[in-house]
Design a protein around this motif. Sequence first.
Motif, short mmCIF file in Angstrom:
data_model
loop_
_atom_site.label_atom_id
_atom_site.label_comp_id
_atom_site.label_asym_id
_atom_site.label_seq_id
_atom_site.Cartn_x
_atom_site.Cartn_y
_atom_site.Cartn_z
N ILE A 125 0.88 -1.17 0.00
CA ILE A 125 0.00 0.00 0.00
C ILE A 125 0.91 1.22 0.00
N ALA A 126 0.87 2.00 -1.08
CA ALA A 126 1.85 3.06 -1.29
C ALA A 126 1.17 4.42 -1.38
N PHE A 127 1.95 5.46 -1.03
CA PHE A 127 1.47 6.84 -1.11
C PHE A 127 2.66 7.76 -1.35
N ASP A 128 2.39 8.94 -1.89
CA ASP A 128 3.45 9.88 -2.26
C ASP A 128 3.61 10.94 -1.19
N ASN A 129 3.90 10.49 0.03
CA ASN A 129 4.07 11.41 1.16
C ASN A 129 5.10 10.80 2.09
N PRO A 130 6.34 11.32 2.10
CA PRO A 130 7.38 10.71 2.94
C PRO A 130 7.06 10.74 4.43
N ASP A 131 6.21 11.67 4.87
CA ASP A 131 5.85 11.74 6.28
C ASP A 131 4.99 10.54 6.70
N LEU A 132 4.43 9.85 5.72
CA LEU A 132 3.57 8.71 6.03
C LEU A 132 4.28 7.36 5.85
N ASP A 133 5.56 7.40 5.57
CA ASP A 133 6.29 6.15 5.40
C ASP A 133 6.23 5.34 6.69
N GLY A 134 5.83 4.09 6.60
CA GLY A 134 5.69 3.25 7.78
C GLY A 134 4.34 3.36 8.46
N LEU A 135 3.39 4.10 7.86
CA LEU A 135 2.04 4.16 8.40
C LEU A 135 1.51 2.75 8.60
N ASP A 170 -5.62 15.24 5.25
CA ASP A 170 -5.84 15.18 3.80
C ASP A 170 -6.84 14.09 3.44
N GLU A 171 -7.61 14.37 2.40
CA GLU A 171 -8.51 13.35 1.87
C GLU A 171 -7.68 12.25 1.21
N ILE A 172 -8.07 11.02 1.41
CA ILE A 172 -7.43 9.88 0.74
C ILE A 172 -8.09 9.67 -0.61
N VAL A 173 -7.25 9.55 -1.64
CA VAL A 173 -7.75 9.25 -2.99
C VAL A 173 -7.28 7.83 -3.35
N PRO A 174 -8.14 6.82 -3.17
CA PRO A 174 -7.71 5.45 -3.46
C PRO A 174 -7.56 5.22 -4.97
N VAL A 175 -6.48 4.56 -5.34
CA VAL A 175 -6.19 4.26 -6.75
C VAL A 175 -6.21 2.74 -6.92
N GLY A 232 -3.00 13.12 -1.95
CA GLY A 232 -3.68 12.16 -1.10
C GLY A 232 -3.82 10.79 -1.73
N GLY A 233 -3.15 10.58 -2.87
CA GLY A 233 -3.24 9.30 -3.57
C GLY A 233 -2.70 8.15 -2.73
N LEU A 234 -3.40 7.03 -2.77
CA LEU A 234 -3.00 5.80 -2.09
C LEU A 234 -3.40 4.64 -2.98
N GLY A 235 -2.48 3.71 -3.20
CA GLY A 235 -2.81 2.60 -4.08
C GLY A 235 -2.02 1.36 -3.77
N TYR A 236 -2.42 0.26 -4.40
CA TYR A 236 -1.72 -1.03 -4.22
C TYR A 236 -0.92 -1.34 -5.48
N VAL A 237 0.36 -1.61 -5.29
CA VAL A 237 1.26 -1.92 -6.39
C VAL A 237 2.26 -2.97 -5.92
N ASN A 238 2.91 -3.61 -6.87
CA ASN A 238 4.02 -4.47 -6.53
C ASN A 238 5.14 -3.66 -5.89
N GLN A 239 5.83 -4.25 -4.94
CA GLN A 239 6.88 -3.55 -4.19
C GLN A 239 7.92 -2.91 -5.11
N SER A 240 8.28 -3.59 -6.18
CA SER A 240 9.31 -3.07 -7.07
C SER A 240 8.91 -1.75 -7.70
N PHE A 241 7.63 -1.60 -8.04
CA PHE A 241 7.16 -0.35 -8.65
C PHE A 241 7.17 0.79 -7.63
N ALA A 242 6.77 0.49 -6.40
CA ALA A 242 6.82 1.52 -5.35
C ALA A 242 8.26 1.93 -5.09
N GLN A 243 9.14 0.96 -5.06
CA GLN A 243 10.57 1.20 -4.82
C GLN A 243 11.15 2.08 -5.92
N GLU A 244 10.82 1.75 -7.17
CA GLU A 244 11.38 2.49 -8.29
C GLU A 244 10.83 3.91 -8.38
#
Length: 374
Positions: A125-135, A170-175, A232-244
């Motif tokens: 479960i990934a998001f583009d907010n470094p403050d939320l890393d490890g949520l 922030d509002e969550i925008v599920p992808v 506020g985007g949040l989505g499910y992706v393979n780990q490699s795509f989030a990492q990249e």
Amino acid sequence: MRNGRSKLAALAAIPLLATACSSGDNGDNTGGGGDLNASLTGAGASFPDPLFQDWMYTYSNDVQPDVSINYQSVGSGAGVEQFLEQTVDFGSSEEYLDDEELAAAADARDCRAVQFPVVFGAVVIAFDNPDLDGLVLDPETIAGIYSRDITTFDDPAIAELNPDMELPGDEIVPVHRSDSSGTTFVFSHYLSTEVESWADEYGEGKELNWADGLVGGQQNDGVAQGITQNPGGLGYVNQSFAQEAGLSVANIVNEDGEAIEPTLESTIAASEEAEIPENFQFTIDDIGGQGYPIAGTNWIFTYTCGYEQDSADAIIDFWTWALTDESAREMTGELGYAPLGEELTDRVVAEIEKTNSENGGGDSDTEGDAEAGE
């Protein structure tokens, strides 16, 4: 090679095999000594695409220069469709072929299909907010986000799991995936086994009837883009795509109540809990200990007849090399995927060798229709 290659330092956790690949003398990029000549096409899951592209590039450049492999990352649903339509040499999916699909394949080709797992991976479960890393999230909060019962990051259900984190309002925008997707199957299967209300309303599959207010994206790349392009985007992706993509990821509460970070080690721990039958039709469920709970498998599909023998030899050699060669297995871990264990690898290699066997090219004495599917 991809940039993600340097981001994981856990390679020591990968059990490397001494097994030689099918036509070489050792596990050090020798392959068949460059004596194969074929052009292969495959299609399917985007989940393993970063790894597949590295494997195929290395194999065609360093192992078998006269073998070209074109893999089309079109999603698991399209990969299964193209495999059953016999427009590709092999298919790929994060959901195994069920008995009905196997019967359809046999009817279309007049011989049995072969399916075998090649790699495990985490769906994060990934998001583009470094403050939320490890949520920290659990299956109930994830289901609540995607059903739109939870709409902000500071919702009380999320706050209860993260008492020491300052959560934005922030509002969550599920992808979600908008194509037929094995990653969606892994994600929805996990929620269906963990959250009864999700199972009742949405269920599991490569495609779902999603709640209103979600954003769709084609393939893992499209979901990653949807996350970064929507505040506020949040989505499910393979780990490699989030990492990249440099995305932050959530720690997910597993069956034992442990909040687990998606790492190579935790993915390996999850894969080791899977009970894998002889027909390789399985899912990874109820993960506890130090295992990351949203883990999936990628399968490859071939046929027991209908290939030119040069193509069959190349299919067998490539997938055996990918699973047994030390450098290929190192690529697996460096990109965040978990390689198969040694015992499972031995079983899978034996299954791979059934490819084209009914044409007299493998371990079967049955003669098939050599022209089928050509």
